[in-house]
Design a protein around this motif. Structure first.
Motif, PDB file in Angstrom:
ATOM      1  N   ASP A  40       0.791  -1.052  -0.091  1.00 37.44           N
ATOM      2  CA  ASP A  40      -0.133  -0.204  -0.208  1.00 37.44           C
ATOM      3  C   ASP A  40       0.989   1.433   0.102  1.00 37.44           C
ATOM      4  OD1 ASP A  40      -2.100  -1.660   0.211  1.00 37.44           O
ATOM      5  OD2 ASP A  40      -2.528  -1.362   2.180  1.00 37.44           O
ATOM      6  N   TYR A  41       0.430   2.437  -0.611  1.00 40.23           N
ATOM      7  CA  TYR A  41       1.299   3.499  -0.645  1.00 40.23           C
ATOM      8  C   TYR A  41       0.389   4.760  -0.749  1.00 40.23           C
ATOM      9  CZ  TYR A  41       0.083   3.596  -5.647  1.00 40.23           C
ATOM     10  OH  TYR A  41      -0.338   3.744  -6.795  1.00 40.23           O
ATOM     11  N   ALA A  42       1.123   5.849  -0.587  1.00 42.86           N
ATOM     12  CA  ALA A  42       0.346   7.004  -0.295  1.00 42.86           C
ATOM     13  C   ALA A  42       1.344   8.053  -1.431  1.00 42.86           C
ATOM     14  CB  ALA A  42       0.394   7.829   1.015  1.00 42.86           C
ATOM     15  N   VAL A  43       0.943   9.139  -2.045  1.00 40.90           N
ATOM     16  CA  VAL A  43       1.651  10.267  -2.799  1.00 40.90           C
ATOM     17  C   VAL A  43       1.353  11.409  -2.175  1.00 40.90           C
ATOM     18  CG1 VAL A  43       1.775  11.190  -4.936  1.00 40.90           C
ATOM     19  CG2 VAL A  43       1.748   8.645  -4.667  1.00 40.90           C
ATOM     20  N   ILE A  44       2.211  12.179  -2.170  1.00 36.85           N
ATOM     21  CA  ILE A  44       2.130  13.865  -1.420  1.00 36.85           C
ATOM     22  C   ILE A  44       2.696  14.430  -2.525  1.00 36.85           C
ATOM     23  CG2 ILE A  44       2.309  15.140   0.261  1.00 36.85           C
ATOM     24  CD1 ILE A  44       2.785  11.766   1.127  1.00 36.85           C
ATOM     25  N   GLY A  45       1.995  15.562  -2.797  1.00 40.27           N
ATOM     26  CA  GLY A  45       2.461  16.600  -4.018  1.00 40.27           C
ATOM     27  C   GLY A  45       3.307  17.389  -3.552  1.00 40.27           C
ATOM     28  N   ILE A  46       4.541  17.774  -4.057  1.00 40.32           N
ATOM     29  CA  ILE A  46       5.637  18.778  -3.986  1.00 40.32           C
ATOM     30  C   ILE A  46       5.139  19.990  -4.694  1.00 40.32           C
ATOM     31  CG2 ILE A  46       7.907  19.297  -3.458  1.00 40.32           C
ATOM     32  CD1 ILE A  46       7.015  17.135  -1.445  1.00 40.32           C
ATOM     33  N   GLU A  47       5.202  19.744  -5.857  1.00 38.42           N
ATOM     34  CA  GLU A  47       5.256  20.749  -6.968  1.00 38.42           C
ATOM     35  C   GLU A  47       4.141  20.745  -7.589  1.00 38.42           C
ATOM     36  OE1 GLU A  47       9.046  21.136  -9.367  1.00 38.42           O
ATOM     37  OE2 GLU A  47      10.165  21.566  -7.268  1.00 38.42           O
ATOM     38  N   ALA A  48       2.856  21.709  -8.125  1.00 37.74           N
ATOM     39  CA  ALA A  48       1.972  21.584  -8.934  1.00 37.74           C
ATOM     40  C   ALA A  48       2.354  21.036 -10.485  1.00 37.74           C
ATOM     41  CB  ALA A  48       1.475  22.893  -9.292  1.00 37.74           C
ATOM     42  N   SER A  49       1.630  20.019 -10.837  1.00 34.42           N
ATOM     43  CA  SER A  49       1.881  19.501 -12.017  1.00 34.42           C
ATOM     44  C   SER A  49       0.990  18.539 -12.282  1.00 34.42           C
ATOM     45  CB  SER A  49       3.412  18.977 -12.245  1.00 34.42           C
ATOM     46  OG  SER A  49       3.501  18.005 -11.169  1.00 34.42           O
ATOM     47  N   THR A  50       0.884  17.854 -13.618  1.00 32.83           N
ATOM     48  CA  THR A  50       0.004  16.554 -14.023  1.00 32.83           C
ATOM     49  C   THR A  50       0.879  15.640 -14.420  1.00 32.83           C
ATOM     50  OG1 THR A  50      -1.700  18.095 -14.498  1.00 32.83           O
ATOM     51  CG2 THR A  50      -1.872  16.186 -15.366  1.00 32.83           C
ATOM     52  N   MET A  51       0.498  14.322 -13.973  1.00 31.48           N
ATOM     53  CA  MET A  51       1.120  13.097 -14.650  1.00 31.48           C
ATOM     54  C   MET A  51       0.138  12.289 -15.200  1.00 31.48           C
ATOM     55  SD  MET A  51       2.944  11.099 -11.317  1.00 31.48           S
ATOM     56  CE  MET A  51       2.158  11.068  -9.814  1.00 31.48           C
ATOM     57  N   TRP A  52       0.454  11.360 -16.052  1.00 32.84           N
ATOM     58  CA  TRP A  52      -0.451  10.363 -16.686  1.00 32.84           C
ATOM     59  C   TRP A  52      -0.138   8.896 -16.327  1.00 32.84           C
ATOM     60  CZ3 TRP A  52      -4.624  11.548 -19.388  1.00 32.84           C
ATOM     61  CH2 TRP A  52      -4.878  13.000 -19.968  1.00 32.84           C
ATOM     62  N   ARG A  54       2.450   2.843 -15.455  1.00 33.27           N
ATOM     63  CA  ARG A  54       3.586   3.604 -16.035  1.00 33.27           C
ATOM     64  C   ARG A  54       3.265   4.986 -15.588  1.00 33.27           C
ATOM     65  NH1 ARG A  54       7.844   4.261 -20.459  1.00 33.27           N
ATOM     66  NH2 ARG A  54       7.550   6.215 -21.163  1.00 33.27           N
ATOM     67  N   MET A  55       4.140   5.832 -15.134  1.00 27.87           N
ATOM     68  CA  MET A  55       3.744   7.111 -14.813  1.00 27.87           C
ATOM     69  C   MET A  55       4.557   8.287 -15.828  1.00 27.87           C
ATOM     70  SD  MET A  55       1.437   6.634 -12.626  1.00 27.87           S
ATOM     71  CE  MET A  55       1.071   8.170 -12.280  1.00 27.87           C
ATOM     72  N   GLU A  56       3.768   8.872 -16.637  1.00 32.19           N
ATOM     73  CA  GLU A  56       4.382   9.916 -17.419  1.00 32.19           C
ATOM     74  C   GLU A  56       4.308  11.145 -17.366  1.00 32.19           C
ATOM     75  OE1 GLU A  56       2.689   8.635 -21.370  1.00 32.19           O
ATOM     76  OE2 GLU A  56       3.433   6.693 -21.316  1.00 32.19           O
ATOM     77  N   ASN A  57       5.326  12.021 -17.629  1.00 36.25           N
ATOM     78  CA  ASN A  57       5.304  13.522 -17.545  1.00 36.25           C
ATOM     79  C   ASN A  57       4.865  13.997 -18.789  1.00 36.25           C
ATOM     80  OD1 ASN A  57       5.465  16.249 -17.234  1.00 36.25           O
ATOM     81  ND2 ASN A  57       7.247  16.480 -16.023  1.00 36.25           N
ATOM     82  N   ARG A  58       3.820  14.183 -19.355  1.00 38.23           N
ATOM     83  CA  ARG A  58       3.589  14.812 -20.567  1.00 38.23           C
ATOM     84  C   ARG A  58       3.391  16.355 -20.940  1.00 38.23           C
ATOM     85  NH1 ARG A  58      -1.493  10.563 -22.363  1.00 38.23           N
ATOM     86  NH2 ARG A  58      -0.129   8.936 -22.235  1.00 38.23           N
ATOM     87  N   GLY A  59       3.668  17.066 -19.646  1.00 42.03           N
ATOM     88  CA  GLY A  59       3.777  18.462 -19.688  1.00 42.03           C
ATOM     89  C   GLY A  59       4.970  19.275 -19.999  1.00 42.03           C
ATOM     90  N   ASP A  60       5.132  20.482 -19.493  1.00 42.09           N
ATOM     91  CA  ASP A  60       6.212  21.163 -19.881  1.00 42.09           C
ATOM     92  C   ASP A  60       6.948  21.753 -18.430  1.00 42.09           C
ATOM     93  OD1 ASP A  60       4.321  22.925 -18.978  1.00 42.09           O
ATOM     94  OD2 ASP A  60       4.543  24.144 -20.722  1.00 42.09           O
ATOM     95  N   VAL A  61       6.384  21.143 -17.383  1.00 48.58           N
ATOM     96  CA  VAL A  61       6.970  21.488 -16.042  1.00 48.58           C
ATOM     97  C   VAL A  61       7.225  20.222 -15.238  1.00 48.58           C
ATOM     98  CG1 VAL A  61       5.900  23.624 -15.619  1.00 48.58           C
ATOM     99  CG2 VAL A  61       5.116  21.493 -14.684  1.00 48.58           C
TER     100      VAL A  61
END
Length: 96
Positions: free
Chosen positions: A34-46, A74-81
């Motif tokens: 089991d796991y938790a994810v906590i955001g550090i910087e504003a963004s979006t992943m897929w 699979r976790m992808e960063n399709r953004g520009d940040v």
């Protein structure tokens, strides 16, 4: 490739800070705990699932979500940040 930074790892928890630069990804993997994810910087992943379906996952600083063991994606960063988050895996329970 995404960059993990191991913050702690013992018999109960593993804590990793992940950075995914634009165009990079965390390759297909299955969570054993089991796991938790906590955001550090504003963004979006897929999240790309084994069947090819996709989920847009907003990363909001200071906000988090949890998932059960067995999640495969699979976790992808399709953004520009860059995407930056902390992942906490619960390896074992201390409950009696």
């Amino acid at each position: 490739m995404a960059t993990p930074k191991l913050l702690a790892d013992d018999d109960r928890f593993r804590i990793i800070e992940w950075t995914i630069e634009p165009g990079d990804a965390i390759e297909l993997h299955t969570h054993e705990h089991d796991y938790a994810v906590i955001g550090i910087e504003a963004s979006t992943m897929w999240a790309v699932l084994p069947d090819g379906s996709e989920l847009e996952v907003p990363i909001v600083p200071g906000e988090g979500y949890t998932r059960r063991a067995g999640a495969t994606h699979r976790m992808e960063n399709r953004g520009d940040v860059r995407v930056v988050f902390t992942e906490v895996e619960a390896k074992a329970s201390t409950a009696p």
